[in-house]
Design an enzyme around this catalytic site. Structure first.
Site, PDB file in Angstrom:
ATOM      1  N   GLU A   2      39.255  45.419  49.849  1.00  0.00           N
ATOM      2  CA  GLU A   2      39.041  46.842  50.108  1.00  0.00           C
ATOM      3  C   GLU A   2      37.977  47.036  51.192  1.00  0.00           C
ATOM      4  O   GLU A   2      36.836  46.611  51.023  1.00  0.00           O
ATOM      5  CB  GLU A   2      38.662  47.567  48.809  1.00  0.00           C
ATOM      6  CG  GLU A   2      39.868  47.695  47.878  1.00  0.00           C
ATOM      7  CD  GLU A   2      39.530  48.262  46.514  1.00  0.00           C
ATOM      8  OE1 GLU A   2      40.458  48.754  45.855  1.00  0.00           O
ATOM      9  OE2 GLU A   2      38.365  48.208  46.111  1.00  0.00           O
TER      10      GLU A   2
ATOM     11  N   THR B 215      43.358  35.174  39.548  1.00  0.00           N
ATOM     12  CA  THR B 215      43.002  36.381  40.264  1.00  0.00           C
ATOM     13  C   THR B 215      44.211  37.257  40.555  1.00  0.00           C
ATOM     14  O   THR B 215      45.109  36.849  41.259  1.00  0.00           O
ATOM     15  CB  THR B 215      42.303  36.015  41.572  1.00  0.00           C
ATOM     16  OG1 THR B 215      41.149  35.256  41.242  1.00  0.00           O
ATOM     17  CG2 THR B 215      41.868  37.241  42.314  1.00  0.00           C
TER      18      THR B 215
ATOM     19  N   ASN C 108      36.455  53.520  46.661  1.00  0.00           N
ATOM     20  CA  ASN C 108      36.107  53.466  45.251  1.00  0.00           C
ATOM     21  C   ASN C 108      35.221  54.605  44.771  1.00  0.00           C
ATOM     22  O   ASN C 108      34.993  54.733  43.571  1.00  0.00           O
ATOM     23  CB  ASN C 108      35.424  52.127  44.943  1.00  0.00           C
ATOM     24  CG  ASN C 108      36.413  50.991  45.012  1.00  0.00           C
ATOM     25  OD1 ASN C 108      37.382  50.970  44.264  1.00  0.00           O
ATOM     26  ND2 ASN C 108      36.203  50.068  45.939  1.00  0.00           N
TER      27      ASN C 108
ATOM     28  N   LYS D 106      49.502  40.258  44.893  1.00  0.00           N
ATOM     29  CA  LYS D 106      48.895  41.556  45.186  1.00  0.00           C
ATOM     30  C   LYS D 106      47.427  41.467  44.800  1.00  0.00           C
ATOM     31  O   LYS D 106      47.047  40.710  43.894  1.00  0.00           O
ATOM     32  CB  LYS D 106      49.594  42.692  44.436  1.00  0.00           C
ATOM     33  CG  LYS D 106      49.494  42.689  42.931  1.00  0.00           C
ATOM     34  CD  LYS D 106      48.265  43.296  42.321  1.00  0.00           C
ATOM     35  CE  LYS D 106      47.923  44.637  42.881  1.00  0.00           C
ATOM     36  NZ  LYS D 106      46.633  45.113  42.254  1.00  0.00           N
TER      37      LYS D 106
END
Lengths: 408, 408
Positions: free
Chosen positions: B280, B199, B403, B188
């Site tokens: 993202e 990571t 964000n 994920k």
């Protein structure tokens, strides 16, 4: 670029009144290097006896004008000096053609002003990698030299703008032994702004008398606390140049004078903050104060990790008191930290202490702090006496629009 | 967060068919840690004899589960092992309370599975700095332990998602001396993704037989070429964990076997790329190939400077072949470069060579290359034999929206 960008909400109300600096004159002109309908070249010419100090980007791909300036620093001041700056094209990564452009421009300025070419400094700012149409600049050098004026510093500040939304100026007047010296400077910069080197184009002039070696040392020291402590987007220009010229026309020797140093630092700090206030897309001015670090150097590493974090900067844009992202940035910085000694505050609101959320912290207190236009993030590492302050802005949709939606 | 995010345009067409890995069983459940209406806890239980290797974030503010896992690595494999992961809360920067949460969860899993607590590993991913409501997880451990299945790896992949827009899985089947071993893994990760450490959350399982020390060394080596070569936003999580579990159930010794190493690297590379593809706001998958550097380490520094540059990433988002920004990133990276030896290509289009624009370069060739969904930036330093490849995505409005516009 499409329509002009709106002026930054963080801009000063107006351009400041700048004092005349005896011994230096300015001119600006519209050469059409890239932009139309505005000035894009400035010329400053300084009297014999002027000491010139400078700091420049340490980029390995720095521009032809930067390389030329670095080679000329420290030369004989007796002849005076000149600085020519264009916007719209950075003359960076333009190979030998770029060096030829610099040679043609400096030779033409030398011919027009009667200065030796070794005392003509240049800078170029704008798109990287396109040959500079230097003929357009050469065609304006006579006009520039013919219109030099002691009162034209604001015009020079406008001519060097690129994505800047306002012209940047600052000044100080300092008393030394009953006499007065003046300092006035201009800057440009909005994107591709990161510290660790001199930042963008900055020109500061004073009528104080200081030798070149002393002037250079003073400039480098203050630069480390001002321009080298700001960041807009962590990207570092290939053209960054900061030059300080002391004409000595006041006859007042300011070598080693503390008042002069303080005045110079005020001007440099003000100009560096104006660059942050014009950060591409900026809506918040952010000061990051780091204390209690193992060393001053560690404090600066932590401060810059916070100031460069996209997640911290987007949280600020969203007025989200997301202090966990500050913890993350400290953790990744590489400098010493102990989770269980760490304290964080937004303004006067303590949000975290000793490795956990502060016992009296409430989300609405943090949220109210984040709604302000000027935000202070305070971090105490609890490890030692090291401290540093750095400045940045938030990361907004407008930054993406300026750099992605328009073709540069 | 508001409405669910749209699935990344870079997502694979579907979740892959993953082989059963003998010796390990999975379950997932909806504990309501933060999210409602979805699973948010996974449990993996491995048979006695399983070797467990792991790499974790080097953040100085790393989470309580990470600290606990690091302390337990290398322990006795005879008893088997378990991994419990929750999404929605990272249990990071939660002080001693966070350590208590880990102890309560690992003890409860040990009690339910009959394993010693020293062989129960955990991870938590989500918001930083909020106490983990571990009671909600404790209430689900019986259900998880009662529903373990060899076929439930996809469900586990879904349960650990946070801002991910698709579940990530990969597998390889490797022949060793006429016998077969299998490798399957899940990951994920979408934001707060930067290399230099392990990571995000990655779990890989194999039925090969490899001793713990060999497994650990192999994992670290391959991690440096895969997960440590990706970046979404240069920000590094406090929870990053990558674990590799070898059950040995195939009876096939894969220690030192080149085919096994290659298969493992394929799985790790695939999973690391899937994390970038779910970056993202990502709309472009970018491979940065650096050759001709003074060393492999220098090549990676240059590659990451390019891959982390907001100005390079926004240019890619805007489909702007702005290779000057690549020059800028190389210049600021701090690694060795000589402007006049530098060549840059976008895909097969050479844009710059020997310190200047390539003689046959035309802007429309570069622009066509940038319209592709998968973009390759090739940089040759012309200095030596050092090389590295890193992967990233573009920086878009959607990253800002995720964000900044939503409260996290």
């Amino acid at each position: 670029m499409g329509a002009p960008l709106p002026v930054s909400p963080l801009a000063p109300a107006s351009f400041p009144d700048l004092p005349v600096i005896q011994g230096v004159r300015f001119a600006s002109a519209a050469a059409g290097v890239k932009y139309q309908g505005r000035t894009d070249v400035m010329l400053a010419v300084m009297d014999p006896g002027t000491a010139v100090a400078g700091v420049f980007t340490q980029s390995t791909t720095r521009s032809a004008p930067v390389l030329d300036c670095q080679a000329k620093l420290g030369g004989n001041a007796d002849a005076g000096a000149a600085i020519l700056v264009n916007s719209g094209n950075s003359n960076a990564f333009t190979g030998h053609y770029g060096q030829s452009s610099v040679a043609e421009i400096t030779t033409a300025v030398a011919d027009a002003t009667g200065l030796p070419a070794g005392r003509v400094f240049t800078a170029s700012t704008g798109v990287i990698g396109e040959p500079l149409p230097h003929d357009r600049i050469l065609a304006k050098i006579g006009e520039l030299n013919g219109s030099l004026s002691e009162n034209a510093l604001q015009g020079a500040a406008k001519a060097i703008m690129t994505t800047d939304t306002f012209a940047k100026g600052s000044s100080a007047t300092v008393g030394i032994g009953g006499q007065t010296v003046k300092i006035a400077g201009i800057a440009k910069g909005s994107g591709m702004i990161a510290p660790d080197m001199a930042t963008m184009l900055v020109y500061i002039f004073t009528d104080a008398k200081v030798g070149q070696a002393d002037l250079q040392a003073q400039l480098e020291e203050i630069c480390n606390r001002t321009f080298n402590c700001i960041t807009v987007d962590s990207d570092t220009s290939t053209s960054d140049s900061l030059m300080l010229c002391a004409t000595g026309a006041s006859g007042v020797d300011a070598t080693g004078n503390a008042e002069f140093a303080a005045g110079l630092e005020r001007v440099m700090l003000d100009l560096s903050h104006q660059v942050v206030r014009d950060g591409e897309g900026a809506t918040k001015f952010v000061e990051v104060q780091v204390t209690g670090a193992a060393s001053d150097a560690d404090a600066k590493v932590h401060g810059l990790a916070i100031a460069n974090s996209p997640l911290v900067k987007t949280a600020i844009a969203g007025e989200d008191p997301n202090w966990g992202r500050v913890v993350m940035a400290i953790g990744k910085s590489g400098a010493a930290a102990d989770r269980d000694l760490l304290s964080i505050a937004f303004g006067d609101v303590r949000v975290a202490e000793k490795g956990w959320v502060a016992p009296d912290y409430k989300e609405d207190l943090g949220a109210a702090e984040m709604k302000k236009q000027e935000i202070t993030i305070k971090v105490d590492l609890g490890l030692g006496a090291g401290k540093a302050t750095v400045w940045t802005c938030d990361l907004t949709h407008q930054y993406i629009s300026i750099n992605a939606d328009y073709r540069s």
